[in-house]
Design a protein around this motif. Structure first.
Motif, PDB file in Angstrom:
ATOM      1  N   UNK A 185      -3.183  -3.186   9.986  1.00 51.73           N
ATOM      2  CA  UNK A 185      -3.019  -1.743  10.175  1.00 51.73           C
ATOM      3  C   UNK A 185      -4.369  -1.047  10.221  1.00 51.73           C
ATOM      4  N   UNK A 186      -5.327  -1.526   9.388  1.00 53.50           N
ATOM      5  CA  UNK A 186      -6.669  -0.942   9.341  1.00 53.50           C
ATOM      6  C   UNK A 186      -7.679  -2.075   9.492  1.00 53.50           C
ATOM      7  N   UNK A 187      -8.425  -2.042  10.578  1.00 46.96           N
ATOM      8  CA  UNK A 187      -9.447  -3.059  10.838  1.00 46.96           C
ATOM      9  C   UNK A 187     -10.794  -2.348  10.930  1.00 46.96           C
ATOM     10  N   UNK A 188     -11.690  -2.644   9.969  1.00 46.28           N
ATOM     11  CA  UNK A 188     -12.928  -1.879   9.860  1.00 46.28           C
ATOM     12  C   UNK A 188     -14.111  -2.831   9.889  1.00 46.28           C
ATOM     13  N   UNK A 189     -15.096  -2.514  10.752  1.00 50.57           N
ATOM     14  CA  UNK A 189     -16.279  -3.355  10.897  1.00 50.57           C
ATOM     15  C   UNK A 189     -17.543  -2.495  10.886  1.00 50.57           C
ATOM     16  N   UNK A 190     -18.612  -3.056  10.344  1.00 50.16           N
ATOM     17  CA  UNK A 190     -19.961  -2.460  10.424  1.00 50.16           C
ATOM     18  C   UNK A 190     -19.956  -0.977  10.067  1.00 50.16           C
ATOM     19  N   UNK A 191     -19.315  -0.666   8.948  1.00 54.32           N
ATOM     20  CA  UNK A 191     -19.186   0.732   8.525  1.00 54.32           C
ATOM     21  C   UNK A 191     -19.435   0.832   7.026  1.00 54.32           C
ATOM     22  N   UNK A 192     -19.669   2.075   6.545  1.00 59.62           N
ATOM     23  CA  UNK A 192     -19.976   2.258   5.128  1.00 59.62           C
ATOM     24  C   UNK A 192     -19.436   3.583   4.627  1.00 59.62           C
ATOM     25  N   UNK A 193     -19.341   3.679   3.289  1.00 57.74           N
ATOM     26  CA  UNK A 193     -18.928   4.918   2.629  1.00 57.74           C
ATOM     27  C   UNK A 193     -17.521   5.336   3.065  1.00 57.74           C
ATOM     28  N   UNK A 194     -16.544   4.527   2.671  1.00 55.88           N
ATOM     29  CA  UNK A 194     -15.169   4.713   3.107  1.00 55.88           C
ATOM     30  C   UNK A 194     -14.234   4.912   1.930  1.00 55.88           C
ATOM     31  N   UNK A 195     -13.143   5.635   2.155  1.00 60.53           N
ATOM     32  CA  UNK A 195     -12.062   5.752   1.178  1.00 60.53           C
ATOM     33  C   UNK A 195     -10.741   5.461   1.882  1.00 60.53           C
ATOM     34  N   UNK A 196      -9.966   4.541   1.338  1.00 59.15           N
ATOM     35  CA  UNK A 196      -8.610   4.278   1.805  1.00 59.15           C
ATOM     36  C   UNK A 196      -7.675   4.566   0.644  1.00 59.15           C
ATOM     37  N   UNK A 197      -7.031   5.702   0.686  1.00 58.81           N
ATOM     38  CA  UNK A 197      -6.243   6.236  -0.426  1.00 58.81           C
ATOM     39  C   UNK A 197      -4.776   6.343   0.000  1.00 58.81           C
ATOM     40  N   UNK A 198      -3.932   5.522  -0.649  1.00 59.80           N
ATOM     41  CA  UNK A 198      -2.503   5.501  -0.325  1.00 59.80           C
ATOM     42  C   UNK A 198      -2.279   5.232   1.163  1.00 59.80           C
ATOM     43  N   UNK A 199      -2.754   4.079   1.609  1.00 59.97           N
ATOM     44  CA  UNK A 199      -2.506   3.645   2.985  1.00 59.97           C
ATOM     45  C   UNK A 199      -1.421   2.569   2.962  1.00 59.97           C
ATOM     46  N   UNK A 200      -0.667   2.467   4.040  1.00 62.36           N
ATOM     47  CA  UNK A 200       0.482   1.562   4.011  1.00 62.36           C
ATOM     48  C   UNK A 200       0.929   1.196   5.417  1.00 62.36           C
ATOM     49  N   UNK A 201       1.791   0.200   5.461  1.00 58.85           N
ATOM     50  CA  UNK A 201       2.542  -0.130   6.665  1.00 58.85           C
ATOM     51  C   UNK A 201       4.005  -0.250   6.262  1.00 58.85           C
ATOM     52  N   UNK A 202       4.893   0.169   7.115  1.00 60.77           N
ATOM     53  CA  UNK A 202       6.315   0.135   6.774  1.00 60.77           C
ATOM     54  C   UNK A 202       6.948  -1.224   7.075  1.00 60.77           C
ATOM     55  N   UNK A 203       6.267  -2.040   7.873  1.00 61.85           N
ATOM     56  CA  UNK A 203       6.775  -3.374   8.199  1.00 61.85           C
ATOM     57  C   UNK A 203       5.630  -4.379   8.145  1.00 61.85           C
ATOM     58  N   UNK A 204       5.317  -4.898   6.945  1.00 66.53           N
ATOM     59  CA  UNK A 204       4.230  -5.873   6.836  1.00 66.53           C
ATOM     60  C   UNK A 204       4.488  -7.095   7.724  1.00 66.53           C
ATOM     61  N   UNK A 205       3.392  -7.632   8.296  1.00 72.02           N
ATOM     62  CA  UNK A 205       3.493  -8.789   9.183  1.00 72.02           C
ATOM     63  C   UNK A 205       3.139 -10.061   8.415  1.00 72.02           C
ATOM     64  N   UNK A 206       3.766 -11.129   8.795  1.00 77.10           N
ATOM     65  CA  UNK A 206       3.541 -12.401   8.112  1.00 77.10           C
ATOM     66  C   UNK A 206       2.092 -12.859   8.279  1.00 77.10           C
ATOM     67  N   UNK A 207       1.464 -13.171   7.117  1.00 74.88           N
ATOM     68  CA  UNK A 207       0.083 -13.684   7.074  1.00 74.88           C
ATOM     69  C   UNK A 207      -0.946 -12.732   7.699  1.00 74.88           C
ATOM     70  N   UNK A 208      -0.591 -11.461   7.838  1.00 73.22           N
ATOM     71  CA  UNK A 208      -1.506 -10.458   8.406  1.00 73.22           C
ATOM     72  C   UNK A 208      -1.850  -9.447   7.317  1.00 73.22           C
ATOM     73  N   UNK A 209      -3.138  -9.171   7.086  1.00 75.52           N
ATOM     74  CA  UNK A 209      -3.496  -8.216   6.028  1.00 75.52           C
ATOM     75  C   UNK A 209      -3.184  -6.772   6.423  1.00 75.52           C
ATOM     76  N   UNK A 210      -2.933  -5.965   5.413  1.00 76.43           N
ATOM     77  CA  UNK A 210      -2.825  -4.522   5.644  1.00 76.43           C
ATOM     78  C   UNK A 210      -4.183  -3.962   6.042  1.00 76.43           C
TER      79      UNK A 210
END
Length: 523
Positions: A437-462
């Motif tokens: 759901x969130x793929x982040x590269x080469x970045x800094x100073x981030x906040x992920x607060x109450x993030x979600x997916x309604x249908x998690x995928x098998x062996x796939x990270x949130x």
């Protein structure tokens, strides 16, 4: 006696209400016609006469009208009544001589816009009628030039353009466009004007951009319909280097971007250095279009203080789109987007991209360096979306200070960040059919607060992080069975803090990549 006085007052009032209004010129009574016969001269004479008398309204009652380009003047209203159709000629000769105008952010001389004005004030176009640009002839000429296999003879219009635009400056990437030497007119372009009102009418079949004020102040565009489907570069509303712009209650379906905010291209835009600022966009619906509301790519003069609210995008290629590239320069800042619904978005719901010119190479920070910062998006719902979002900064200038709050998007692919700094997600649900759901590269100073997916995928990270630093992941509670909450990798990944997360429904809280430092994750 009282009864007689009452009757007299009624008659006088009735006569006054229906007396001839000297400020209105009925074009049918002023040498024009409503039978579809060309009457440019009569209309222009009526405009000039009214302007000479201090102003007035040129009235088009029900019927069919045909005209060439019209030059608007101060204190003039064009009123196209319900049942009236004002068509513009598709004879290119009628748009000569060439006039000074701005084409895709570069000042040049080319065909007169259909409605044109310069250094005027108090201009309005109103009514419930239709104004038709009959753009097909213009589109076909572009197609003819662009699809030619090998060199073709230049037309007289192309030769005229070359003669009248010697020494024009442009970047190498724009050479392909310049080499065509054929630049279509905007439907409505006014230069250095103020106090503009466009209300109620329908614009259709524009030859090029539709509503395109340049270097103007105090513009109100409300309740209009723009319909230019299946046509090249027929943007809807494009204020450029303007200030105090109000766009509301519009319905737009076009062959390019629905609403685009601009301020000039490259060195030519920086030469004028006039930003577009103080813009409100609200209560609009956008259907067909490359983008719903777009900022750039011509933004070299800067764009700031923009609000976009209460809009629906249904079927556009993208939703909110910011685009630029190295060489453009300009600062885009102080943008607020709120209360937006998107459906059937063919590409990104949200995109901020500094790689619009994909061939660009890293260069020292200078006036050529574009800047995106202070952009905040909230209360957005998206369904049937191809990709939730993309942020692509450049190494020398990451995209900065961005926030997303109360976001709910159902998409095939998730949200990707690359080269960004100080980005926050609060209460964001991104439900995908593939990938994190969130793929982040080469970045800094981030906040992920109450993030979600309604249908998690098998062996796939949130959440998937690569070469990310100084990040807080907090207040998360995956409600559904989740295989992997966080996957992290990259030698540059460090300072990833997990706090106040309830991961009872998660099989693997952190999946560490081969290049991840053991101390990078702090729980």
């Amino acid at each position: 006696m009282k009864k007689i006085l009452f009757i007299l007052c009624f008659i006088i009032g009735f006569q006054t209400a229906f007396a001839k209004n000297e400020g209105w010129i009925n074009i049918v009574n002023a040498g024009g016609n409503n039978k579809g016969i060309l009457c440019t001269e009569a209309i222009q004479k009526a405009i000039d006469k009214a302007a000479a008398n201090g102003g007035g309204t040129i009235f088009f009652p029900a019927g069919n009208y045909l005209t060439g380009p019209l030059k608007l003047r101060s204190n003039i209203c064009i009123y196209v009544d319900a049942g009236a159709v004002l068509k513009f000629s598709d004879n290119f000769d009628h748009y000569l001589p060439y006039v000074e105008m701005r084409y895709e952010g570069i000042m040049m001389k080319t065909f007169s816009p259909l409605f044109y004005a310069k250094d005027a004030e108090n201009i309005s176009i109103k009514g419930r009628g239709i104004i038709d640009g009959q753009g097909k002839a213009w589109w076909n000429e572009v197609y003819r030039i662009e699809t030619a296999k090998g060199p073709i003879p230049e037309t007289k219009y192309q030769k005229m353009w070359t003669e009248q635009n010697k020494g024009i400056e442009y970047e190498a990437y724009y050479k392909r466009t310049i080499d065509k030497h054929f630049f279509r007119p905007s439907f409505f372009q006014v230069l250095n004007c103020k106090n503009i009102l466009i209300e109620g009418v329908t614009f259709q079949n524009s030859p090029f951009w539709t509503i395109n004020p340049e270097f103007c102040d105090n513009i109100t565009i409300t309740g209009i319909t723009i319909f230019n489907p299946h046509s090249p570069n027929t943007d809807g509303i494009n204020p450029s280097s303007c200030k105090n712009v109000h766009i509301s209650n519009c319905h737009i379906s076009v062959g390019d971007d629905c609403i685009t905010i601009k301020s000039g291209r490259d060195a030519d835009g920086r030469k004028y250095g006039i930003a577009t600022e103080n813009v409100t966009i609200t209560n609009c619906t956008m259907l067909s279009g490359h983008g719903g509301v777009v900022i750039g790519s011509e933004m070299s003069g800067g764009i700031k203080k923009i609000t976009i609210s209460n809009c629906v995008f249904d079927g556009t290629d993208r939703g909110i789109r910011l685009k630029s590239a190295r060489g453009r320069g300009g600062v885009v800042e102080d943008i607020r987007v709120d209360n937006i619904v998107m459906n059937n978005i063919k590409e990104n719901a949200i995109i901020m991209d500094l790689f619009y010119d994909k061939s660009s190479k890293e260069e020292p920070v200078s006036e050529r360096t574009p800047v995106f910062r202070n952009i905040h998006i909230s209360n957005l719902t998206g369904t049937k979306v191809k990709k939730a979002g993309t942020i692509n900064g450049i190494t020398e200038m990451p995209i900065q200070n961005i926030s997303f709050s109360n976001i709910n998007i159902q998409s095939e692919d998730g949200f990707t960040l690359n080269t960004a700094d100080n980005v926050e997600f609060h209460d964001a649900k991104i439900t995908t059919s593939m990938g994190a759901a969130f793929k982040i590269e080469s970045s800094s100073n981030l906040i992920l607060d109450n993030v979600a997916t309604m249908k998690p995928l098998k062996n796939v990270p949130l959440i998937k992080l690569t070469d990310v630093s100084n990040t807080m992941i907090t207040n998360n509670f995956p409600m559904f069975a989740t295989d992997v909450f966080l996957e992290a990798d990259g030698a540059k990944t460090k300072g990833i803090y997990l706090k106040n997360n309830v991961l009872n429904n998660v099989s693997t809280a952190v999946k560490a990549g081969a290049n991840l430092d053991k101390k990078a994750i702090v729980e």
